[in-house]
Scaffold this motif. Structure first.
Motif, PDB file in Angstrom:
ATOM      1  N   SER A 139       8.058   1.561  -1.289  1.00  0.00           N
ATOM      2  CA  SER A 139       7.974   1.488  -0.034  1.00  0.00           C
ATOM      3  C   SER A 139       7.860  -0.077   0.178  1.00  0.00           C
ATOM      4  N   ILE A 140       7.242  -1.036  -0.519  1.00  0.00           N
ATOM      5  CA  ILE A 140       7.028  -2.410  -0.305  1.00  0.00           C
ATOM      6  C   ILE A 140       8.143  -3.188  -0.573  1.00  0.00           C
ATOM      7  N   GLY A 141       9.238  -2.416  -0.920  1.00  0.00           N
ATOM      8  CA  GLY A 141      10.445  -3.045  -1.304  1.00  0.00           C
ATOM      9  C   GLY A 141      11.673  -3.594  -0.107  1.00  0.00           C
ATOM     10  N   PHE A 142      11.097  -2.692   1.081  1.00  0.00           N
ATOM     11  CA  PHE A 142      11.704  -2.910   2.329  1.00  0.00           C
ATOM     12  C   PHE A 142      11.736  -4.431   3.078  1.00  0.00           C
ATOM     13  N   LYS A 143      10.269  -4.940   2.949  1.00  0.00           N
ATOM     14  CA  LYS A 143      10.057  -5.929   3.876  1.00  0.00           C
ATOM     15  C   LYS A 143       8.988  -6.655   3.064  1.00  0.00           C
ATOM     16  N   GLY A 144       8.311  -7.828   3.780  1.00  0.00           N
ATOM     17  CA  GLY A 144       7.380  -8.689   3.347  1.00  0.00           C
ATOM     18  C   GLY A 144       6.187  -7.726   3.231  1.00  0.00           C
ATOM     19  N   VAL A 145       5.188  -8.312   2.567  1.00  0.00           N
ATOM     20  CA  VAL A 145       3.804  -7.328   2.378  1.00  0.00           C
ATOM     21  C   VAL A 145       2.696  -8.326   2.637  1.00  0.00           C
ATOM     22  N   ASP A 146       1.683  -7.969   3.140  1.00  0.00           N
ATOM     23  CA  ASP A 146       0.420  -8.647   3.256  1.00  0.00           C
ATOM     24  C   ASP A 146       0.100  -8.986   1.940  1.00  0.00           C
ATOM     25  N   PRO A 147      -0.502 -10.200   1.405  1.00  0.00           N
ATOM     26  CA  PRO A 147      -1.015 -10.538   0.247  1.00  0.00           C
ATOM     27  C   PRO A 147      -2.414  -9.797   0.158  1.00  0.00           C
ATOM     28  N   GLU A 148      -3.196  -9.232   1.008  1.00  0.00           N
ATOM     29  CA  GLU A 148      -4.195  -8.560   0.925  1.00  0.00           C
ATOM     30  C   GLU A 148      -3.923  -7.087   0.404  1.00  0.00           C
ATOM     31  N   ALA A 149      -2.726  -6.678   0.577  1.00  0.00           N
ATOM     32  CA  ALA A 149      -2.312  -5.180  -0.027  1.00  0.00           C
ATOM     33  C   ALA A 149      -1.749  -5.644  -1.452  1.00  0.00           C
ATOM     34  N   VAL A 150      -0.835  -6.122  -1.609  1.00  0.00           N
ATOM     35  CA  VAL A 150      -0.049  -6.593  -2.687  1.00  0.00           C
ATOM     36  C   VAL A 150       0.353  -8.038  -2.641  1.00  0.00           C
ATOM     37  N   ASP A 151       0.095  -8.703  -3.584  1.00  0.00           N
ATOM     38  CA  ASP A 151       0.589 -10.061  -3.859  1.00  0.00           C
ATOM     39  C   ASP A 151       1.376 -10.313  -4.863  1.00  0.00           C
ATOM     40  N   SER A 152       2.648  -9.703  -4.896  1.00  0.00           N
ATOM     41  CA  SER A 152       3.599  -9.824  -5.913  1.00  0.00           C
ATOM     42  C   SER A 152       5.140  -9.957  -5.785  1.00  0.00           C
ATOM     43  N   VAL A 153       5.479 -11.110  -5.203  1.00  0.00           N
ATOM     44  CA  VAL A 153       6.808 -11.492  -4.685  1.00  0.00           C
ATOM     45  C   VAL A 153       8.010 -10.718  -5.821  1.00  0.00           C
ATOM     46  N   GLY A 154       7.414 -10.854  -6.984  1.00  0.00           N
ATOM     47  CA  GLY A 154       8.516 -10.383  -7.927  1.00  0.00           C
ATOM     48  C   GLY A 154       8.642  -8.785  -8.129  1.00  0.00           C
ATOM     49  N   TYR A 155       7.539  -8.256  -7.471  1.00  0.00           N
ATOM     50  CA  TYR A 155       7.781  -6.779  -7.544  1.00  0.00           C
ATOM     51  C   TYR A 155       8.568  -6.334  -6.394  1.00  0.00           C
ATOM     52  N   THR A 156       8.074  -6.717  -5.110  1.00  0.00           N
ATOM     53  CA  THR A 156       8.863  -6.481  -3.964  1.00  0.00           C
ATOM     54  C   THR A 156      10.362  -6.612  -4.116  1.00  0.00           C
ATOM     55  N   THR A 157      10.563  -7.846  -4.626  1.00  0.00           N
ATOM     56  CA  THR A 157      12.092  -8.341  -4.898  1.00  0.00           C
ATOM     57  C   THR A 157      12.673  -7.355  -5.878  1.00  0.00           C
ATOM     58  N   SER A 158      11.985  -6.848  -6.822  1.00  0.00           N
ATOM     59  CA  SER A 158      12.716  -5.851  -7.776  1.00  0.00           C
ATOM     60  C   SER A 158      12.877  -4.642  -7.158  1.00  0.00           C
ATOM     61  N   LYS A 159      11.924  -4.148  -6.327  1.00  0.00           N
ATOM     62  CA  LYS A 159      11.940  -2.682  -5.623  1.00  0.00           C
ATOM     63  C   LYS A 159      13.057  -2.842  -4.586  1.00  0.00           C
ATOM     64  N   GLY A 160      13.327  -3.779  -3.931  1.00  0.00           N
ATOM     65  CA  GLY A 160      14.313  -3.955  -2.991  1.00  0.00           C
ATOM     66  C   GLY A 160      15.890  -4.034  -3.660  1.00  0.00           C
ATOM     67  N   ALA A 161      15.821  -4.513  -4.771  1.00  0.00           N
ATOM     68  CA  ALA A 161      17.096  -4.613  -5.765  1.00  0.00           C
ATOM     69  C   ALA A 161      17.417  -3.231  -5.950  1.00  0.00           C
ATOM     70  N   VAL A 162      16.425  -2.402  -6.363  1.00  0.00           N
ATOM     71  CA  VAL A 162      16.615  -1.072  -6.857  1.00  0.00           C
ATOM     72  C   VAL A 162      17.214  -0.344  -5.683  1.00  0.00           C
ATOM     73  N   MET A 163      16.565  -0.396  -4.642  1.00  0.00           N
ATOM     74  CA  MET A 163      17.388   0.229  -3.448  1.00  0.00           C
ATOM     75  C   MET A 163      18.951  -0.030  -3.220  1.00  0.00           C
ATOM     76  N   THR A 164      19.483  -1.273  -3.171  1.00  0.00           N
ATOM     77  CA  THR A 164      20.612  -1.573  -3.205  1.00  0.00           C
ATOM     78  C   THR A 164      21.633  -1.095  -4.250  1.00  0.00           C
ATOM     79  N   LEU A 165      20.842  -1.448  -5.633  1.00  0.00           N
ATOM     80  CA  LEU A 165      21.867  -0.554  -6.823  1.00  0.00           C
ATOM     81  C   LEU A 165      21.927   0.942  -6.544  1.00  0.00           C
TER      82      LEU A 165
END
Length: 262
Positions: free
Chosen positions: A148-174
């Motif tokens: 669910s965090i692959g859709f948009k930016g995420v507060d760093p207090e929740a998850v601070d991992s730009v690589g993870y969010t980017t990768s999960k967004g890519a999986v959705m497009t794939l």
């Protein structure tokens, strides 16, 4: 076809990457309980073997195989062994994944590449190899696990991992692109995007995991005021894996307790 028949997986064979632990294990057991044979594969074959014991206790057949989703040779070898054993793969769940937390200004190239290699390239390689087999048989169900965090930016207090969010967004497009390309061949490609579930990476009882670190923050943000559980995942997996979803492809099903609705 009756409702029960729509969700019946008897006679089907599934392959679950990352099936030895976490959500992958949960999904493998859901498929087995619905009657499917299940190939459980990950880097740690010993944990896959333990899951196979659980699958067999449910009355289904299982097979544990070693797999590195980032290695094309390992992917092909794993698929060949699975086909040699069961003859056909009708269901693929790509649950292998990794995450590293670090501020975007400090995330190392190694961490970034590791997440992209496993979460995106690994998913693609599995889709490519198993997809060829499914296209030849004119039928297949592929379920990619995004987030669910692959859709948009995420507060760093929740998850601070730009690589993870980017990768999960890519999986959705794939997922969407393969669905468009392979629908004419009888291959359905969908994605489940979990929010925060209690798994090995997200366990409030284990110090150092993402949820333990930010549990209070996350609990106040999720509208249903709890984390996801195994039961919350089961219905979505069974729907996408079965004949019940034979007119559904290219979709992202979010399981986040309503967080994305805010």
């Amino acid at each position: 076809m009756t409702t029960k028949q729509l969700f019946d997986l008897r006679g089907k064979t599934a392959m679950v990457t990352g099936g030895g632990s976490g959500l992958g294990r949960v999904m493998a057991l859901v498929l087995a309980e619905a009657g499917a044979n299940v190939v459980v594969c990950s880097r740690r074959v010993e944990v896959c073997e333990e899951v196979v014991k659980e699958i067999e206790a449910l009355g289904s057949q299982g097979l544990a195989l070693s797999l590195d989703v980032t290695n094309p040779e390992s992917v092909v070898q794993c698929l060949d062994k699975a086909l040699s054993h069961f003859g056909k793969i009708e269901i693929l769940i790509n649950a292998s994944g990794t995450v590293f937390e670090a501020p975007a200004t400090e995330m190392s190239l190694e961490q970034w590449q590791s997440m992209l290699n496993t979460n995106v390239t690994g998913t693609f390689l599995m889709c490519q190899a198993v997809g060829k087999h499914m296209i030849e048989n004119e039928y297949g169900k592929i379920i990619n696990i995004s987030s669910s965090i692959g859709f948009k930016g995420v507060d760093p207090e929740a998850v601070d991992s730009v690589g993870y969010t980017t990768s999960k967004g890519a999986v959705m497009t794939l997922t969407k692109d393969l669905a468009v390309k392979w629908g004419r061949h009888g291959v359905f490609v969908n994605s489940i995007a979990p929010g925060v579930f209690t798994t090995g990476m997200n366990n409030p009882e284990i110090p150092g995991t993402l949820v333990n670190k930010a549990g209070a923050f996350i609990a106040t943000q999720v509208p249903v005021r709890r984390l996801g559980t195994d039961n919350d995942l089961a219905g979505a997996v069974l729907y996408f894996a079965s004949s019940a979803s034979d007119y559904c492809t290219g979709q992202i099903l979010v399981l986040d307790g309503g967080l994305g609705a805010k």
